[in-house]
Structures are given as C-alpha cells and as structure tokens.
Scaffold this motif. Structure first.
Motif, PDB file in Angstrom:
ATOM      1  N   ARG A   1      11.952 -18.403 -15.973  1.00 33.83           N
ATOM      2  CA  ARG A   1      10.559 -18.339 -15.557  1.00 33.83           C
ATOM      3  C   ARG A   1      10.399 -18.972 -14.176  1.00 33.83           C
ATOM      4  N   ASP A   2       9.490 -18.448 -13.376  1.00 32.05           N
ATOM      5  CA  ASP A   2       9.116 -18.936 -12.041  1.00 32.05           C
ATOM      6  C   ASP A   2      10.108 -18.552 -10.949  1.00 32.05           C
ATOM      7  N   VAL A   3      11.209 -17.873 -11.273  1.00 33.02           N
ATOM      8  CA  VAL A   3      12.114 -17.410 -10.224  1.00 33.02           C
ATOM      9  C   VAL A   3      11.383 -16.415  -9.315  1.00 33.02           C
ATOM     10  N   LYS A   4      11.573 -16.565  -7.994  1.00 35.66           N
ATOM     11  CA  LYS A   4      10.860 -15.735  -7.031  1.00 35.66           C
ATOM     12  C   LYS A   4      11.780 -14.659  -6.459  1.00 35.66           C
ATOM     13  N   ARG A   5      11.163 -13.564  -6.060  1.00 31.06           N
ATOM     14  CA  ARG A   5      11.851 -12.517  -5.314  1.00 31.06           C
ATOM     15  C   ARG A   5      10.904 -12.083  -4.187  1.00 31.06           C
ATOM     16  N   THR A   6      11.377 -12.191  -2.936  1.00 28.79           N
ATOM     17  CA  THR A   6      10.518 -11.869  -1.794  1.00 28.79           C
ATOM     18  C   THR A   6      10.310 -10.362  -1.696  1.00 28.79           C
ATOM     19  N   LEU A   7       9.053  -9.980  -1.522  1.00 31.94           N
ATOM     20  CA  LEU A   7       8.692  -8.574  -1.339  1.00 31.94           C
ATOM     21  C   LEU A   7       8.265  -8.352   0.109  1.00 31.94           C
ATOM     22  N   HIS A   8       8.279  -7.088   0.518  1.00 26.87           N
ATOM     23  CA  HIS A   8       7.817  -6.760   1.857  1.00 26.87           C
ATOM     24  C   HIS A   8       6.324  -7.060   1.959  1.00 26.87           C
ATOM     25  N   PRO A   9       5.907  -7.864   2.954  1.00 27.79           N
ATOM     26  CA  PRO A   9       4.478  -8.172   3.079  1.00 27.79           C
ATOM     27  C   PRO A   9       3.719  -7.029   3.741  1.00 27.79           C
ATOM     28  N   ALA A  10       2.427  -7.017   3.508  1.00 26.07           N
ATOM     29  CA  ALA A  10       1.559  -6.061   4.201  1.00 26.07           C
ATOM     30  C   ALA A  10       1.127  -6.665   5.536  1.00 26.07           C
ATOM     31  N   ARG A  11       0.989  -5.827   6.531  1.00 27.31           N
ATOM     32  CA  ARG A  11       0.564  -6.285   7.853  1.00 27.31           C
ATOM     33  C   ARG A  11      -0.732  -5.579   8.218  1.00 27.31           C
ATOM     34  N   ASP A  12      -1.628  -6.361   8.885  1.00 24.11           N
ATOM     35  CA  ASP A  12      -2.945  -5.843   9.258  1.00 24.11           C
ATOM     36  C   ASP A  12      -3.140  -6.127  10.743  1.00 24.11           C
ATOM     37  N   LEU A  13      -3.476  -5.108  11.526  1.00 24.83           N
ATOM     38  CA  LEU A  13      -3.627  -5.267  12.976  1.00 24.83           C
ATOM     39  C   LEU A  13      -4.870  -6.061  13.343  1.00 24.83           C
ATOM     40  N   ASP A  14      -5.807  -6.202  12.390  1.00 20.31           N
ATOM     41  CA  ASP A  14      -7.021  -6.965  12.670  1.00 20.31           C
ATOM     42  C   ASP A  14      -6.707  -8.458  12.677  1.00 20.31           C
ATOM     43  N   LEU A  15      -7.708  -9.254  13.098  1.00 24.58           N
ATOM     44  CA  LEU A  15      -7.507 -10.685  13.280  1.00 24.58           C
ATOM     45  C   LEU A  15      -8.238 -11.493  12.220  1.00 24.58           C
TER      46      LEU A  15
ATOM     47  N   VAL B   1     -13.100  -7.584  24.038  1.00 29.95           N
ATOM     48  CA  VAL B   1     -13.364  -6.642  22.929  1.00 29.95           C
ATOM     49  C   VAL B   1     -13.279  -7.416  21.620  1.00 29.95           C
ATOM     50  N   LEU B   2     -14.390  -7.461  20.890  1.00 31.40           N
ATOM     51  CA  LEU B   2     -14.446  -8.204  19.626  1.00 31.40           C
ATOM     52  C   LEU B   2     -13.856  -7.373  18.496  1.00 31.40           C
ATOM     53  N   ASP B   3     -13.150  -8.063  17.615  1.00 35.17           N
ATOM     54  CA  ASP B   3     -12.455  -7.383  16.506  1.00 35.17           C
ATOM     55  C   ASP B   3     -13.438  -6.940  15.427  1.00 35.17           C
ATOM     56  N   GLU B   4     -13.221  -5.750  14.869  1.00 31.83           N
ATOM     57  CA  GLU B   4     -13.921  -5.246  13.690  1.00 31.83           C
ATOM     58  C   GLU B   4     -12.866  -4.904  12.627  1.00 31.83           C
ATOM     59  N   ASN B   5     -13.314  -4.841  11.380  1.00 29.31           N
ATOM     60  CA  ASN B   5     -12.368  -4.552  10.277  1.00 29.31           C
ATOM     61  C   ASN B   5     -12.133  -3.049  10.186  1.00 29.31           C
ATOM     62  N   ASP B   6     -11.318  -2.549  11.106  1.00 29.35           N
ATOM     63  CA  ASP B   6     -11.070  -1.107  11.156  1.00 29.35           C
ATOM     64  C   ASP B   6      -9.624  -0.763  10.827  1.00 29.35           C
ATOM     65  N   ASN B   7      -8.871  -1.730  10.344  1.00 25.59           N
ATOM     66  CA  ASN B   7      -7.488  -1.471   9.952  1.00 25.59           C
ATOM     67  C   ASN B   7      -7.229  -2.063   8.574  1.00 25.59           C
ATOM     68  N   ALA B   8      -6.689  -1.247   7.685  1.00 27.72           N
ATOM     69  CA  ALA B   8      -6.344  -1.722   6.338  1.00 27.72           C
ATOM     70  C   ALA B   8      -4.957  -2.359   6.361  1.00 27.72           C
ATOM     71  N   PRO B   9      -4.715  -3.316   5.448  1.00 24.62           N
ATOM     72  CA  PRO B   9      -3.352  -3.836   5.321  1.00 24.62           C
ATOM     73  C   PRO B   9      -2.390  -2.698   4.972  1.00 24.62           C
ATOM     74  N   THR B  10      -1.229  -2.728   5.570  1.00 23.29           N
ATOM     75  CA  THR B  10      -0.257  -1.649   5.366  1.00 23.29           C
ATOM     76  C   THR B  10       1.100  -2.244   5.034  1.00 23.29           C
ATOM     77  N   PHE B  11       1.681  -1.777   3.926  1.00 22.76           N
ATOM     78  CA  PHE B  11       3.039  -2.185   3.568  1.00 22.76           C
ATOM     79  C   PHE B  11       4.026  -1.353   4.375  1.00 22.76           C
ATOM     80  N   PRO B  12       5.173  -1.915   4.689  1.00 20.06           N
ATOM     81  CA  PRO B  12       6.156  -1.155   5.479  1.00 20.06           C
ATOM     82  C   PRO B  12       6.755   0.012   4.717  1.00 20.06           C
ATOM     83  N   MET B  13       6.684  -0.010   3.376  1.00 15.31           N
ATOM     84  CA  MET B  13       7.162   1.119   2.578  1.00 15.31           C
ATOM     85  C   MET B  13       6.264   1.240   1.352  1.00 15.31           C
ATOM     86  N   SER B  14       6.123   2.459   0.858  1.00 18.09           N
ATOM     87  CA  SER B  14       5.237   2.695  -0.280  1.00 18.09           C
ATOM     88  C   SER B  14       5.900   2.364  -1.613  1.00 18.09           C
TER      89      SER B  14
END
Length: 595
Positions: free
Chosen positions: A133-147, A108-121
């Motif tokens: 300046r330049d200090v980082k803070r990690t945020l929750h990444p978005a995950r996409d079921l597509d490939l 089954v070939l992948d199609e773009n049928d899933n949007a990136p989704t953040f774990p919380m809104s």
C-alpha cells in the motif's frame, strides 16, 4: 520638400536621442478581446509630452500586424484577436512633436482559453499483485499553457477504480507543472481483478474549469501466492488384481488460480510417506494414476497414496491429497451393480408428476468372472408397492420405470432393492438398495381450516386492532407450501377497513369502522402458495361491528316558524317536527301543543 511637421519630429527625435528623455506608459488588454477593442491612449494627460500627434516607432514586427495605432489621437486598438500564449506583450515608442518620448508597453492578460493536456491519451503501466500500500508510480502530468489559477490545479480518477484500489497525489515543481503520481490505495489481487482501466482527468482553476483526460491501463502482474487445490481432498478407486501394467486407475485433478508458470501444476507421489514399493505411478502432467507393477489381492488389498500437486513458481507452492486404491479379487464372482439415476442432478429422486413408463434409473451389472459377461446375470427389482418396474431389451442395460401414478402427499419415499444373480454353482448375487425420493410439484392448493369465519370488533376500535387470525395449510412442501395471505378488494363490503398480515394471517383494522355504514362487513381472505404456477383458495370472514352511542338525534330542520291565531283553542297542535336517530334507526314525529 520636407513637410514642417516632419522637420519638427526629426528635430525633436535628435534632441531627445541626445538627452535620452522618455517616460513609460503601461497598458493592458485581455487576450481574445474582439478586433477593434480599445486598449488605451498613448498619453495619459500627466506626462511631460506635447500629446498627439505622435511618430510611432514599433519595437518588433508584431506591433504593426496586431495593433492599430492612431497617430493623430494616440488611441491604440486591437487589429487581430490577441493570444497571450503566442505573445505576452507589445512595445513601441511614441515620439511627440515636443516633450519626452513615450515608451508604451501593452501587456496581454491571460484568460482561461487552454485546457490541461496530457502528452498521451493512453498510458500503460504494471504493478505486481503483492505491491505494498502507498507505493507510487509517476504518471505523465498534464500541461496547461495558461498561467496561475488557469493552470492545472488538480487531478481526479473519474472511472475504472474498482474497489477504490488506487488514489492520486500531486505536487507542483518550480517549473509550474503539477506533477502526478498514482498510489496503491488497497490490496491488489490479480486473481480477483487482473487489470484496471482508469480514466484520469486534469482540471484547471477556471470557472467553469477546463479539463483533459488520459486513460491509464494497469496490468496486475501475477506472483505465486496461490497453492494448487485438488477438487477432492480424498479419492477412492478400485482395481482388479489382474490389472496389467499401465492400467488406468484414477484421475486426480488440481487447479491453481495463478497464471503462467505460477499456475502450471506438476503431479507426483510422495514416496517417503506412501507407495515405497512403486506399485503405482502418476503422469506428472495429467494426474492420471496407472498400475506400475503386478498387483496381488492376497498380499495387499488396500493401497494408500499421498499425491503431491506442485506449481512451477520461483518459490513453488504445493498441496497434497490422499488416494485409496482397493484391489479386488478376481476369484470373487459376485456381480457388481452400477446405478445411474436419471434425475437432473443424478440423485435418487423422481417427480410425483412422472407418468407411467417414465425412466427413473439406469442399471448396469458386471461379473468379472463371467466368460459371457452380462448374458448369464439375472436382475430383479422388489419394493415400491408396484409403483415401479424393471425393463430391458438386451439383458445388459436395465431401466427402472414408473408403473403407477405417484403422489408425494400419500407417500414421499420408496425403498427399492435391485438384486443381480449369476448362473454359477452355487449362484452368487449382489444387491443394491435404492432409497428413492418423490419430489413435490405444486398440485395442492392451500386449504383453510374453515370456509367461513366469524369475528367481532367494537365500532370505536383504533386502526391496528386485531380482529381474527385465519390459518390455511398446504399439503405440498418447500416453496409449494409457503402461503401468503391477502384480502380481496371488495369496496362494496368495505374491505378497505381491514388489512391482513401476509405471513401470519392476522386480520387487523386498517381504518375506523362504522356500524351505521355497514354493521357486518364481509371479507374474502385469499391464501396463495409460492409454487409455479401458484395455487390459491379463499375463505369468508364475517365481521360483526358492535355499535356505540356515537350519533346525536337530528331534527329534520334547524329552524321552525309557525303562526298561531289569537283565538286558537288550548291543546290544539300547531307544529309537527321530525327527529331521526342513527342509533335506533327510527324517525319520531313530535307535535308542538298550544297551551
């Protein structure tokens, strides 16, 4: 009885199972394909099998539920919409009557049928306002079921990033997730912006891309980076020498832009630099300065205090102000005069539009030595050329009023003198000089130096040629005297040929003028002031256009035809022509003579 076909399949299955012979057939289908979409055929024509019909042996239960396989033709179609994220492939074994078994793998070939989704809104984070300046803070990444390209590819801040204070950075780990960091892009200042609400979007690589959003609420934490600030650098106060202990002298006030403990202020008197005798004390919370010991005018008339305002930060910041307290002699019977001006900003001024009876100032007088307070004090007003008067109802509060109409253009300032005299022996008096300003209203329209101007311009003048400069004056002041010039639109007098500079009053040509069309155009110049409401006046400009020879004589016809008898007498007129000239504004008759 077992059918012959089944016997053959069974025999072939036993033989091939013993020999282990089979070949693989790979097929592909896009996820989401409509029901009934043809995926392919089991046989490819080149395999060592006898072809259909086949005995189908599914590998897994999903083959029967999701795929429709025609055993007689070997055709495979979708039975339901396929979803790669649910199942990425299907396997089955097709057993022909003879030849090798066929192992069929449907990918089954992948199609773009899933949007990136953040774990919380919504995500809440905090930064101290002194974060580098330049200090980082990690945020929750978005995950996409597509490939691959259909997975999350980038992040953007789409709103809330005031003054571009933040930026995003991202990196992809081995698990394929595009991880997200929020970085400081500038300098944070809680006192300027206490919080941010960033809307961050994640986009995949589809065309068009699918996206998901998350709101990041950022609270800027306060650090103690602002010292207290007094509303004055120096304070002045007076206190009578008979003031009792605890008498209020002066209220100092400071503010701190920081918050909470960092912005809480404590007041104190610097005893090492001032008031070592503790003659005064200050309320640490309110900043109210009080008499702490009996005062003596003859011993010390002036006390200079250094007041300290300090915040409650971990590393407290402080600032100082100076307070001058003058002790007044109780044996001085001179009345005091207090004037409160009743203008909108409490300054000594009155509008020239004020009507007789209108209040100018409120005067109160005080004599510390008087047993009967105000009753034995006489207050008089002088100056003002009769335009101002004094009135009272109780000999306690006096009011300065307008007595005659005012005209700022005639007299813009008045000097009034208030004198308060007590009834002591000898009587003492106090005076107060009031320099009263009469403020302007827009009661004078601009006035031109002339009501009619005359100017000359050549007919061949180019656009932009100076014609004449007019000047108007306004007796008012400020915006009421700021003049703007304009031309009244009068097409019948060709005002469109000219223009005027709104500030300088310089009239110039806007287009080419034509003496033959209008030799003396008449312009109406309007001068308007900037008052409210604005006033205006006008003047007339007569422009004489001097002619140049720019028009040829014109025949009334371009072609003439005439017949002449052969016996016509010599000298006889055979044709009359007419010639007109714009230059001379005349028409000439000419006769053609036969010779």
């Amino acid at each position: 009885m077992i059918p012959a076909m089944a016997v053959l399949w069974l025999a072939n299955l036993l033989l091939l199972a013993a020999a282990g012979a089979e070949h693989v057939r790979d097929l592909e289908v896009s996820e989401g394909a409509p029901v009934g979409t043809r995926i392919g055929f089991i046989g490819d024509g080149a395999s060592p099998d006898s072809g259909p019909p086949y005995l189908i042996v599914p590998v897994g239960s999903a083959v029967d539920s999701d795929l429709a396989i025609d055993q007689t033709t070997g055709e495979i179609r979708t039975k339901v919409p396929l979803d790669r994220e649910t199942r990425a492939s299907y396997s089955l074994v097709a057993i022909p009557i003879s030849g090798d078994n066929v192992k069929v793998v449907v990918k089954v070939l992948d199609e773009n049928d899933n949007a990136p989704t953040f774990p919380m809104s919504v995500m809440n984070i905090e930064f101290p306002e002194n974060t580098p300046r330049d200090v980082k803070r990690t945020l929750h990444p978005a995950r996409d079921l597509d490939l691959d390209i259909f997975n999350t590819q980038r992040y953007n801040i789409i709103s809330g990033n005031i003054n571009n204070a933040f930026r995003l950075s991202s990196h992809r780990e081995r698990d394929g997730v595009l991880y997200l960091d929020l970085q400081i892009n500038g300098f944070l200042d809680r006192e300027t912006t206490a919080s941010y609400s960033l809307v961050i979007e994640a986009l995949d690589g589809g065309s068009p891309p699918l996206r998901g959003e998350m709101t990041v609420n950022i609270t800027i934490q306060d650090v103690n980076d602002n010292p207290p600030i007094f509303n004055q650098s120096r304070y002045f106060a007076t206190v009578p020498e008979n003031a009792t202990i605890g008498t209020s002298v002066l209220h100092v006030f400071a503010t701190d832009a920081d918050s909470d403990e960092n912005g809480q202020i404590e007041y104190s008197i610097n005893r090492r630099q001032s008031d070592r005798d503790n003659m005064f004390k200050i309320d640490a919370t309110t900043g109210l300065i009080l008499v702490n010991k009996p005062l003596d005018f003859e011993t010390k008339e002036l006390h200079e205090l250094v007041i300290v305002a300090k915040d409650h930060g971990l590393q407290p910041l402080e600032t100082t102000a100076f307070v001058s307290i003058r002790v007044t002699d109780v044996n001085d019977n001179q009345p005091t005069i207090n004037v409160i001006f009743l203008s909108d900003d409490a300054t000594p001024k009155i509008s020239e539009s004020a009507q007789p009876g209108e209040f100018v100032a409120r005067i109160s007088v005080h004599d510390p030595d008087s047993k009967t307070d105000y009753s034995n004090i006489n207050v008089t007003l002088s100056g003002g050329d009769g335009h101002f008067g004094l009135t009272t109802r109780d000999n306690i509060i006096y009011l300065v009023i307008v007595s005659l109409p005012l005209d700022r253009e005639m007299k813009p300032n008045y000097t009034l003198n208030v004198v308060a005299t007590d009834t002591g022996t000898p009587p003492l008096h106090a005076s107060r000089t009031i320099n009263l300003q009469v403020t302007d209203i827009n009661d004078n329209a601009p006035e031109f130096e002339q009501q009619e101007y005359h100017a000359n311009v050549m007919e061949v003048s180019d656009p932009g040629t100076s014609v004449i400069q007019v000047l108007a004056n306004d007796k008012d002041e400020g915006n009421n005297s700021a003049i703007t010039y304009s031309l009244k639109e009068t097409p019948q007098t060709h005002s469109g040929w000219f223009q005027i500079d709104s500030r300088s009053g310089l009239v110039t040509t806007r287009a080419h003028v034509d003496c033959e069309t209008d030799p003396v155009p008449q312009l109406t110049v309007i001068a308007t002031d900037n008052g409210f409401p604005p006033l205006s006046s006008s003047a007339t400009v007569l422009v004489t256009i001097h002619d140049v020879n720019d028009n040829e004589p014109i025949f009334d016809q371009s072609f003439y035809n005439v017949s002449v008898a052969e016996n016509e007498a010599e000298g006889r007129c055979i044709l009359k022509v007419k010639l007109s000239s714009y230059i001379l504004s005349t028409i000439t008759d000419q006769c053609a003579i036969f010779y």
